[in-house]
Motif scaffolding. Structure first.
Motif, short mmCIF file in Angstrom:
data_model
loop_
_atom_site.label_atom_id
_atom_site.label_comp_id
_atom_site.label_asym_id
_atom_site.label_seq_id
_atom_site.Cartn_x
_atom_site.Cartn_y
_atom_site.Cartn_z
N ALA A 238 0.77 -1.33 0.05
CA ALA A 238 -0.07 0.06 0.14
C ALA A 238 0.76 1.13 -0.09
N SER A 239 1.65 1.36 0.96
CA SER A 239 2.60 2.50 0.90
C SER A 239 3.78 2.55 -0.34
N PHE A 240 4.19 1.53 -0.74
CA PHE A 240 4.98 1.51 -2.21
C PHE A 240 4.31 2.15 -3.22
N TYR A 241 3.17 1.71 -3.58
CA TYR A 241 2.58 2.22 -4.60
C TYR A 241 2.03 3.70 -4.65
N ARG A 242 1.70 3.76 -3.23
CA ARG A 242 1.16 5.31 -2.86
C ARG A 242 2.09 6.22 -3.34
N TRP A 243 3.37 6.27 -2.48
CA TRP A 243 4.45 6.92 -2.88
C TRP A 243 5.20 6.89 -3.79
N MET A 244 5.50 5.85 -4.70
CA MET A 244 5.91 5.66 -5.95
C MET A 244 5.20 6.55 -6.93
N PHE A 245 3.67 6.23 -6.85
CA PHE A 245 3.23 7.16 -7.73
C PHE A 245 2.70 8.75 -7.66
N PHE A 246 2.92 8.73 -6.20
CA PHE A 246 2.64 10.22 -5.98
C PHE A 246 3.88 10.97 -6.40
N ALA A 247 5.01 10.38 -6.33
CA ALA A 247 6.40 11.16 -6.85
C ALA A 247 6.21 11.24 -8.35
N ALA A 248 5.76 10.17 -9.10
CA ALA A 248 5.75 10.12 -10.57
C ALA A 248 4.59 10.98 -11.22
N GLY A 249 3.64 11.22 -10.43
CA GLY A 249 2.39 11.83 -10.83
C GLY A 249 2.40 13.18 -10.05
N ALA B 60 12.66 0.05 -3.98
CA ALA B 60 12.51 0.72 -5.51
C ALA B 60 11.92 1.92 -5.23
N ALA B 61 11.27 2.22 -4.10
CA ALA B 61 10.60 3.43 -4.02
C ALA B 61 11.55 4.45 -3.57
N ASP B 62 12.82 4.10 -2.98
CA ASP B 62 13.59 4.85 -2.72
C ASP B 62 14.66 5.43 -3.78
N VAL B 63 14.70 4.43 -4.72
CA VAL B 63 15.45 4.80 -5.79
C VAL B 63 14.78 5.95 -6.49
N TYR B 64 13.37 5.57 -6.75
CA TYR B 64 12.89 6.71 -7.57
C TYR B 64 12.65 7.93 -6.93
N ILE B 65 12.33 8.02 -5.69
CA ILE B 65 12.10 9.11 -4.85
C ILE B 65 13.40 9.87 -4.50
N GLY B 66 14.07 9.07 -4.23
CA GLY B 66 15.75 9.55 -3.84
C GLY B 66 16.39 10.25 -5.20
N ALA B 67 16.05 9.51 -6.27
CA ALA B 67 16.60 10.29 -7.49
C ALA B 67 15.88 11.53 -7.89
N GLN B 68 14.82 11.66 -7.59
CA GLN B 68 14.01 12.69 -7.67
C GLN B 68 14.45 13.91 -7.06
N LEU B 69 14.63 13.76 -5.61
CA LEU B 69 14.94 14.70 -4.75
C LEU B 69 16.33 15.19 -4.85
N GLU B 70 17.26 14.01 -5.20
CA GLU B 70 18.66 14.58 -5.52
C GLU B 70 18.77 15.63 -6.60
N TRP B 71 17.92 15.19 -7.82
CA TRP B 71 18.07 16.07 -9.13
C TRP B 71 17.65 17.23 -8.79
N GLY B 72 16.30 17.50 -7.82
CA GLY B 72 15.78 18.73 -7.46
C GLY B 72 16.62 19.54 -6.65
N LEU B 73 17.34 18.91 -5.70
CA LEU B 73 18.18 19.61 -4.62
C LEU B 73 19.22 20.49 -5.37
N GLN B 74 19.86 19.58 -6.51
CA GLN B 74 20.94 19.98 -7.30
C GLN B 74 20.62 21.10 -8.29
N PHE B 75 19.36 21.17 -8.66
CA PHE B 75 18.96 22.21 -9.76
C PHE B 75 18.12 23.23 -9.16
N GLY B 76 17.51 23.19 -7.92
CA GLY B 76 17.07 23.88 -7.33
C GLY B 76 15.61 23.82 -7.62
#
Length: 210
Positions: A92-103, A156-172
């Motif tokens: 439940a948490s995995f799909y919730r947060w994966m698709f929250f980040a992707a959507g 895998a949720a940490d891979v996707y969300i972590g990458a999103q946050l890393e990129w966002g922090l780097q580029f503001g």
């Protein structure tokens, strides 16, 4: 089929997320690097991905696109990696947060920083994320509850969300909140993360030398 994984990517794309995921799995795979523009619009590649973009993963005769979908697919097809949810509560948490980040989260970032638009309060009900701040505050809550998205277990949720946050922090495009910074710092210590970054960095340097 694990010997027939092909990653179509560009080192300056969301393909970096999939490479990290593949490195976490520890599987052998082939990388096909495509430059932006015509190389992604050839007849051959459009037959694989009609959108003419990367990343695309080919697994035997299967084709998977969209970084979030690829991460979920790999986690589920290779369960021995333990990067997929292992019970219904985790699922439940995995799909919730994966698709929250992707959507909602990605839409909020794109609208604010790419298109420079922030909907007024009267129109926020029409959006899947409401407002950029609401999306960010929502993500903050799950990050603070950590250390990982599912609690004590990296997935895998940490891979996707972590990458999103890393990129966002780097580029503001993501506010430099302490919880985001600490989360990304924790993930960046993973060997698979470091291998993936080294591989993509080498590809970028190779392209710049040409």
């Amino acid at each position: 089929m694990s010997d027939h994984l092909i990653l179509y990517t560009n080192p300056q794309s969301r393909g970096c997320i999939v490479r990290w995921m593949l490195e976490e799995l520890g599987l052998s795979y082939r990388t096909e690097v495509l430059e932006y523009g015509e190389p992604m619009k050839t007849t051959e590649y459009l037959a694989i991905n009609p959108m003419g973009k990367v990343p695309t993963l080919v697994h035997g005769e299967r084709i998977i696109t969209e970084a979030s979908a690829i991460c979920v697919y790999l986690a589920e097809v290779f369960p021995e990696s333990e990067l997929a949810p292992m019970n219904d509560d985790e699922r439940a948490s995995f799909y919730r947060w994966m698709f929250f980040a992707a959507g909602p989260m990605e839409s909020a970032i794109v609208n604010k920083y790419i298109f420079g638009e922030e909907a007024g309060a009267d129109k926020q009900l029409m959006l899947g994320y409401g407002s950029y701040q609401l999306a960010l505050d929502t993500l903050s809550k799950v990050i603070k509850s950590g250390p990982y998205i599912l609690g004590e277990r990296f997935t895998a949720a940490d891979v996707y969300i972590g990458a999103q946050l890393e990129w966002g922090l780097q580029f503001g495009t993501i506010e430099k909140r302490i919880e985001f910074q600490e989360y990304v710092e924790c993930l960046s210590k993973r060997e698979a993360f470091q291998r993936a970054h080294a591989l993509d960095k080498a590809l970028i340097e190779e392209v710049n030398e040409v």
